[in-house]
Scaffold this motif. Structure first.
Motif, mmCIF file in Angstrom:
data_model
loop_
_atom_site.group_PDB
_atom_site.id
_atom_site.type_symbol
_atom_site.label_atom_id
_atom_site.label_comp_id
_atom_site.label_asym_id
_atom_site.label_seq_id
_atom_site.Cartn_x
_atom_site.Cartn_y
_atom_site.Cartn_z
ATOM 1 N N LYS A 41 0.893 -0.459 0.243
ATOM 2 C CA LYS A 41 -0.248 -0.208 0.103
ATOM 3 C C LYS A 41 0.828 1.620 0.237
ATOM 4 O O LYS A 41 0.460 2.592 -0.334
ATOM 5 C CB LYS A 41 -0.924 0.218 1.018
ATOM 6 C CG LYS A 41 -1.667 -1.164 1.719
ATOM 7 C CD LYS A 41 -2.575 -1.173 2.663
ATOM 8 C CE LYS A 41 -1.473 -1.651 3.904
ATOM 9 N NZ LYS A 41 -0.992 -2.392 4.465
ATOM 10 N N SER A 42 1.528 1.805 0.217
ATOM 11 C CA SER A 42 2.432 2.853 1.284
ATOM 12 C C SER A 42 3.651 2.323 -0.405
ATOM 13 O O SER A 42 3.675 3.757 -0.628
ATOM 14 C CB SER A 42 3.255 2.791 1.970
ATOM 15 O OG SER A 42 3.128 2.728 3.038
ATOM 16 N N THR A 43 4.087 1.053 -0.838
ATOM 17 C CA THR A 43 4.847 1.849 -1.928
ATOM 18 C C THR A 43 3.451 2.461 -2.837
ATOM 19 O O THR A 43 4.560 2.911 -4.075
ATOM 20 C CB THR A 43 5.018 0.047 -2.373
ATOM 21 O OG1 THR A 43 6.456 -0.460 -1.574
ATOM 22 C CG2 THR A 43 6.250 -0.096 -3.719
ATOM 23 N N SER A 400 7.817 -3.143 5.292
ATOM 24 C CA SER A 400 6.416 -2.401 5.281
ATOM 25 C C SER A 400 6.676 -1.576 7.158
ATOM 26 O O SER A 400 7.552 -2.480 8.208
ATOM 27 C CB SER A 400 5.293 -2.948 5.411
ATOM 28 O OG SER A 400 5.143 -3.717 6.238
ATOM 29 N N GLY A 402 3.668 -1.600 9.329
ATOM 30 C CA GLY A 402 4.062 -3.273 10.486
ATOM 31 C C GLY A 402 4.775 -4.414 10.440
ATOM 32 O O GLY A 402 4.479 -4.648 11.543
HETATM 33 N N1 LIG Z 1 12.769 0.777 0.306
HETATM 34 C C1 LIG Z 1 12.504 -0.582 -0.145
HETATM 35 N N2 LIG Z 1 13.195 -1.624 -0.752
HETATM 36 C C2 LIG Z 1 12.843 -2.782 -0.603
HETATM 37 N N3 LIG Z 1 11.525 -3.730 -0.559
HETATM 38 C C3 LIG Z 1 10.780 -2.670 -0.207
HETATM 39 C C4 LIG Z 1 11.358 -1.281 -0.314
HETATM 40 N N4 LIG Z 1 9.791 -0.694 -0.050
HETATM 41 C C5 LIG Z 1 9.093 -1.320 0.636
HETATM 42 N N5 LIG Z 1 9.600 -2.416 0.314
HETATM 43 C C6 LIG Z 1 9.279 -3.911 0.527
HETATM 44 O O1 LIG Z 1 7.947 -3.649 -0.476
HETATM 45 C C7 LIG Z 1 7.097 -4.431 0.388
HETATM 46 C C8 LIG Z 1 5.808 -3.421 0.876
HETATM 47 O O2 LIG Z 1 6.562 -2.471 1.455
HETATM 48 P P1 LIG Z 1 4.723 -1.532 1.991
HETATM 49 O O3 LIG Z 1 5.761 -0.019 2.459
HETATM 50 O O4 LIG Z 1 4.735 -0.935 0.636
HETATM 51 O O5 LIG Z 1 4.057 -2.647 2.680
HETATM 52 P P2 LIG Z 1 2.093 -1.689 2.879
HETATM 53 O O6 LIG Z 1 1.486 -2.441 2.977
HETATM 54 O O7 LIG Z 1 2.101 -0.167 3.624
HETATM 55 O O8 LIG Z 1 2.437 -2.768 5.447
HETATM 56 P P3 LIG Z 1 2.042 -1.950 5.967
HETATM 57 O O9 LIG Z 1 0.899 -1.457 6.217
HETATM 58 O O10 LIG Z 1 3.226 -2.666 7.099
HETATM 59 O O11 LIG Z 1 2.442 0.314 6.546
HETATM 60 C C9 LIG Z 1 7.132 -4.992 1.810
HETATM 61 O O12 LIG Z 1 7.951 -6.399 1.853
HETATM 62 C C10 LIG Z 1 8.547 -4.072 1.635
HETATM 63 O O13 LIG Z 1 9.435 -4.812 2.549
#
Ligand SMILES: Nc1ncnc2c1ncn2[C@@H]1O[C@H](COP(=O)(O)OP(=O)(O)OP(=O)(O)O)[C@@H](O)[C@H]1O
Ligand SMILES: [Mg+2]
Lengths: 525, 398
Positions: A41-43, A400, A402
């Motif tokens: 999601k954050s990505t 991420s 969490g």
């Molecule tokens: N800069 C980065 N380099 C390598 N891997 C990354 C990077 N940023 C995110 N990831 C990976 O991408 C995946 C998605 O991460 P993201 O932060 O988008 O999750 P999220 O849905 O926001 O989770 P949360 O609810 O925990 O915030 C994760 O497996 C994370 O480890």
């Protein structure tokens, strides 16, 4: 403004964080994004905001494809974002942070700090945030920093607002205020992308829900769907939202806090003559509105802030010891801000999992680290806590939000403890993992460890507590049983004593019941 | 604090017999002040006791868990130095004015270097190459001023020469994310090698045309220059010194009061945050490294057109590193940097004066003085300083 993401793909090395994601946000719509920790999601939002470059796909604004070279372009296009990991300069004041990037000036490029202060005060008053424009951000508790981050996004009058877990550390009242703000913005035609793990909020404010799992959209849901249904969709299995725990069997009171006082830099008592004790096999939850001394109380236990009074653990005095000695004495500690006190972001997952254990068996051999044992430990913890990472050698800062939280909790619960103190232990963790962490904390209790949970989340307090201590302005206003009605807790959090609160609550109970009734029928319509 | 207390006793005990004379004015003064002669033993004792009182007050503050004001430290240091001077100069005479003016003079390259360094570091780029920028600045100023036979044009060439080193630094660290310390050290070696090579292969043979620059004349400022003591110290200097005043004032205002400064500091503290509000992190860093290297290069002009004239090999002699110490001691602020540079300049000048006077202290020890002061200042006076959080960390985007 209409926003469309078409086939967005983002890879980090071998990991596909976003896999051909399509998303349409209509003008004046609140679009909720649900998904477990590490779903992407954050990505996705960082791609949309220009922070990350997508490997494939395009962003379309009002039917025009756009290419954002950086957040500057996204801002110029009217997109604003509240970041999950706050983008606040720690040594700047609130006003400086809010004005950064679009500073009011008085000619000649001289900053107009007064104008910035006024803006902060206006917005803060309008939303009931109570921010001090001249406070230095790093001195503020996370809940307040979150409010700053929100004000910073609102001040720009974005036409699309991305909110990445803005409520993770807000109190229920603050969350309600934020939801009211979101409704107001929506009425003005602002589109909002809202990320949260709290299903109640989604149901309260979202128009459309998109669920993401392992980087791909798995479907959309209507806000009318039951919470269990949404949870199941996110995690891919049925989740029980409550904790079934056996009643506590309190043993000996081995953790005693007496006349504990913590003063801040100005000499004001932020923890004011607090006394309580916790027995083996019991969970004491400390509830209260952020900023009433809970943070400092938990930090005083591990010696992060100087305190007077006494904290005894199995007869041993902890006040005056260094944090290292205190941790060695068997205190497990989850700090409220994982990125500042809980993790070394540049270290790997494996290293972070042994941060406070690295100098003893089985992780040390003499002065050297036993890298094999550390790696093995990491694999076990990753498996047990379902930490989504590319492996033990990945830097924690790249997980991420969490999943970072899970690393901290996993580390603290992975050694024999004499007391476990956790601030917001499930901050930013998805429903499935909350279920697991709660079970794990209850198991620690049943092992005979006294547990102190500091949480602003009443759901969490209700789920875990055997007894509840309510703090207000640095004092404990009362310690009450776990089954105390929320109305009573709410009044106590506003400063009423336990007795007083109970009386007042009975008086207002009828009105409240009536209120809730209309609310529910309203929601069903 | 307690360590310094012991030093006070040292200043107090062996104070030699006779009298100390301080010259307060130069012969050309409009208002002429007679030299002050004081009984050295008595005044050294009095000053030491006063210093002790300041230290005791600080100790009392600490015991009461109160913050010790910086002024206490400063008062203590001033008293201590005066006591030391009275003791060391006992039986002879020295001119206070020339001591102070000389300190300021020697502080010039340090202050420019420290200012140049902090402009880069505030944006998150460590500039170890200050030494190299001073050196190329000195070289550029000497050669250009010789060619056009105009010292002022040397002041134009110096920043340009510093800029060359700065541009290389920015290219490798900001664009290619190479470790900033390593690049800085390499550039210092490069600057030494380049200037030494050009010196021995070109300048030596053509010294008359290429390496005999005119020197900057002293420009007394009317009225201000006639104030007793302060006038000759501050306002009978060269243009370079006046430029320093301007640079410090402008630098302080720009860094802490303007939009530019706020953005620069945000980039140095938390580049990701700066990025998310639309600030171009790497462009800011480029700009600051270039600006900083020009300031340091200008400081390099001091060594040639600002003082002795001709360029000689490795003539900066590590001053760039002392400038970095001044930057840290001054907590990355322009005024702090100036203060620290003055402290180092003072100890350097003191060493020269006492060397000439031939006091009881061994000469070798006196030569060490500036460096000893540097070490004590950085280790002791500074305490725990916190530089920009992202200093030295490249900003890489995904
Ligand atoms: N800069 C980065 N380099 C390598 N891997 C990354 C990077 N940023 C995110 N990831 C990976 O991408 C995946 C998605 O991460 P993201 O932060 O988008 O999750 P999220 O849905 O926001 O989770 P949360 O609810 O925990 O915030 C994760 O497996 C994370 O480890
Ligand atoms: Mg996230």
């Amino acid at each position: 403004m209409k926003l469309e993401l078409r086939g967005i793909t983002k890879r980090f090395g071998p990991l596909v964080a976003n896999d051909h994601i399509d998303l349409v946000v209509e003008p004046g719509e609140v679009h909720a994004l649900l998904g477990e920790n590490g779903a992407g999601k954050s990505t996705l939002m960082n791609v949309l905001f220009g922070l990350y470059k997508a490997d494939e796909g395009e962003i379309v604004v009002d039917d025009e494809p756009v290419a954002f070279k950086g957040p500057g372009d996204a801002l110029a296009a009217g997109i604003g974002m509240v970041h999950q990991h706050f983008m606040l300069v720690p040594v700047f004041t609130v006003a400086e942070n809010v004005m950064l990037g679009h500073e009011p000036t008085r000619g000649g490029g001289l900053l107009d700090l007064d104008a910035a202060r006024r803006t902060v005060r206006e917005l803060s008053d309008r939303f009931g945030f109570g921010l001090d424009p001249d406070a230095v951000v790093e001195d503020l508790p996370v809940g307040v920093q979150q409010r700053v981050e929100i004000v910073k996004a609102l001040v720009r009058d974005a036409r699309v607002l991305i909110l990445d877990e803005p409520t993770a550390v807000l109190t229920p009242q603050e969350t309600d205020e934020l939801i009211a703000i979101m409704r107001e913005l929506k009425a003005q035609g602002t589109s909002i992308v809202f990320i949260t793990h709290k299903l109640r909020e989604v149901k309260a404010v979202a128009d459309v829900i998109t669920v993401i799992r392992r980087g791909a959209v798995v479907g959309s849901a209507s806000p009318d769907a039951a919470e269990t249904e949404l949870a199941a969709m996110m995690v891919g299995r049925a989740v029980s939202l409550g904790v079934d725990k056996a009643p506590a069997e309190p043993g000996e009171e081995t953790f005693q806090v007496e006349h504990l006082t913590v003063r801040d830099a100005n000499g004001i008592a932020v923890v004011d003559d607090v006394s309580f004790s916790v027995a083996r096999g019991e969970i004491l939850a400390v509830a209260g509105v952020q900023g009433n001394g809970q943070t400092e109380l938990s930090e005083a236990v591990v010696g992060l802030v100087p305190a007077t009074g006494s904290i005894r653990l199995e007869g041993r005095e902890l006040v005056g010891l260094s944090p290292h000695e205190i941790l060695d004495a068997g205190v497990g500690f989850v700090p409220e801000d994982r990125t500042v006190d809980g993790l070394v972001l540049d270290f790997t997952v494996a290293e972070n999992l042994v941060l406070d254990l690295h100098d003893r068996k089985p992780f040390a051999r003499g002065v050297a680290l036993d890298l094999g044992a550390i790696r093995k430990n990491a694999r076990e913890r990753i498996e047990e806590y379902d930490i989504r990472t590319q492996g033990p050698a990945q830097e924690v800062g790249r997980l991420s939000g969490g999943n970072q939280q899970k690393v901290v909790v996993a580390r603290e619960l992975s050694r024999p403890l004499k007391v476990f103190v956790a601030s917001q232990p499930t901050r930013g963790v998805d429903v499935g993992s909350i279920e697991f962490l709660h079970k794990r904390i209850v198991a620690e209790r049943d092992n005979g460890t006294p547990v102190v949970i500091v949480s602003t989340e009443l759901d969490e307090v209700a789920a875990l507590a055997d007894r509840i201590a309510v703090m207000y302005r640095g004092k404990i206003v009362g310690i009450v049983p776990a089954d105390t009605p929320r109305a009573v807790l709410g009044l106590m959090m506003a400063g009423a004593g336990a007795e007083e609160a109970r009386e007042q609550a009975t008086e207002t109970e009828l009105d409240q019941l009536a209120d809730e009734h209309t609310h529910e029928t309203g929601a069903q319509q | 604090m307690l360590g310094l207390l012991a030093l006070v006793l040292f200043g107090l005990l062996p104070a030699g017999g006779r009298e100390t004379t301080f010259g307060l004015s130069t012969s050309s003064d409009f208002v002429h002040l007679g030299p002050v002669t004081v009984p050295s033993k008595a005044s050294a004792v009095v000053l030491s006791v006063l210093a002790l009182l300041a230290a005791a007050y600080a100790g009392w503050c600490v015991s009461r868990a109160r913050r010790v004001g910086r002024w206490v430290t400063i008062v203590f240091a001033v008293l201590w130095v005066l006591a030391f001077l009275t003791w060391a100069v006992a039986g002879k005479s020295t001119s206070l004015v020339s001591l102070l003016a000389g300190s300021l003079f020697l502080a010039v390259p340090l202050a420019f270097g420290a200012l140049g360094g902090l402009i880069g570091e505030r944006a998150g780029v460590v500039n170890i190459a200050i030494e190299g920028q001073l050196l190329t600045g000195a070289f550029g100023a000497a050669v250009f001023a010789s060619i056009v036979s105009n010292a002022y044009l040397g002041l134009v060439a110096a920043p340009v020469a510093g800029l060359v080193i700065g541009a290389l630094l920015a290219l490798f660290t900001v664009k290619y994310h190479v470790n900033q310390i390593i690049v800085g050290v390499v550039l210092n070696v490069f600057a030494v090698g380049l200037t030494s090579f050009l010196y021995s292969s070109v300048l030596k043979e053509n010294a008359a045309t290429l390496n005999s620059p005119p020197r900057l004349p002293t420009l007394p400022i009317p009225v201000l220059g006639d104030i007793p003591v302060i006038g000759p110290v501050l306002f009978r200097q060269t243009l370079l010194v006046y430029l320093l005043y301007v640079a410090i004032v402008v630098g302080a205002i720009a860094l802490f009061r303007t939009r530019w400064g706020l953005r620069v500091r945000a980039v140095g503290e938390y580049p990701a945050a700066a990025d998310t509000v639309g600030i171009d992190v790497n462009r800011t860093r480029w700009g600051n490294v270039l600006l900083g290297s020009m300031v340091a290069g200008l400081g390099g002009a001091f060594f040639t057109v600002g003082s002795v004239g001709a360029f000689s090999q490795e003539m900066t002699a590590g001053k760039g590193y002392i400038a970095l110490a001044a930057m840290i001691l001054g907590r990355w602020s322009p005024w702090g940097a100036l203060g620290a540079a003055l402290l180092f300049g003072f100890s350097d000048k003191l060493q020269q004066v006492l060397g000439v006077l031939g006091t009881a202290i061994p000469n070798q020890f006196m030569l060490m003085l500036p460096y000893v002061v540097t070490i004590f200042a950085v280790a002791g006076l500074v305490g725990r300083v916190r530089g920009p959080a992202a200093d030295g960390v490249p900003y890489v985007k995904e």
